[in-house]
Scaffold this motif. Structure first.
Motif: not given
Length: 139
Positions: A128, A76, A72, A59, A61
């Motif tokens: 997110w 990630s 977050h 993932i 960001d």
């Protein structure tokens, strides 16, 4: 010539008014609000939950480092959108890439950038927080 313009104006304004009175033209439609998750979004989050725990998934960001520090998704990776082109080599070993940001605008751009660089299986996770809630719901 004047009568033709006059008649055209009446016809146009009548059709415009009718269109305003019946915006759906007899078709039903649903208005999606911020508090409602559409079926498409639900399916997207279900798929992301499915692939998120795989070792071949990441993932990403694409928010700024300061935004990332404020909160977050666990595990990630933070690669700001402006650095994505030069840092995309970090993603070459992943089979699935999910990009997220604050609202979904930058993640959409990130997906386009990565796809144009030849990455496949890139998914726009949008905000997110929504992906994070979805992942926590799965556990």
């Amino acid at each position: 010539m004047r009568p033709i313009y006059f008649l055209f104006g009446i016809a146009f304004s009548s059709s415009y008014t009718m269109g305003q009175s019946y915006p759906n033209h007899g078709r039903e439609h649903a208005t999606v609000t911020d508090s409602v998750i559409s079926k498409a979004e639900e399916a997207r989050y279900e798929f992301i939950r499915h692939i998120a725990d795989k070792a071949s998934s990441v993932i990403v960001d694409v928010r700024t480092p300061d935004e990332f520090k404020e909160g977050h998704i666990d595990k990630s990776m933070n690669i700001p959108l402006g650095d994505l082109v030069d840092s995309s080599y970090l993603l070459k070993d992943y089979k699935y890439i999910v990009v997220v940001c604050r609202s979904g605008k930058r993640s959409e751009k990130a997906k386009t950038i990565l796809t144009l660089q030849g990455f496949t299986n890139v998914y726009d996770g949008g905000a997110w927080q929504n992906v994070d809630k979805s992942l926590k719901y799965n556990k």
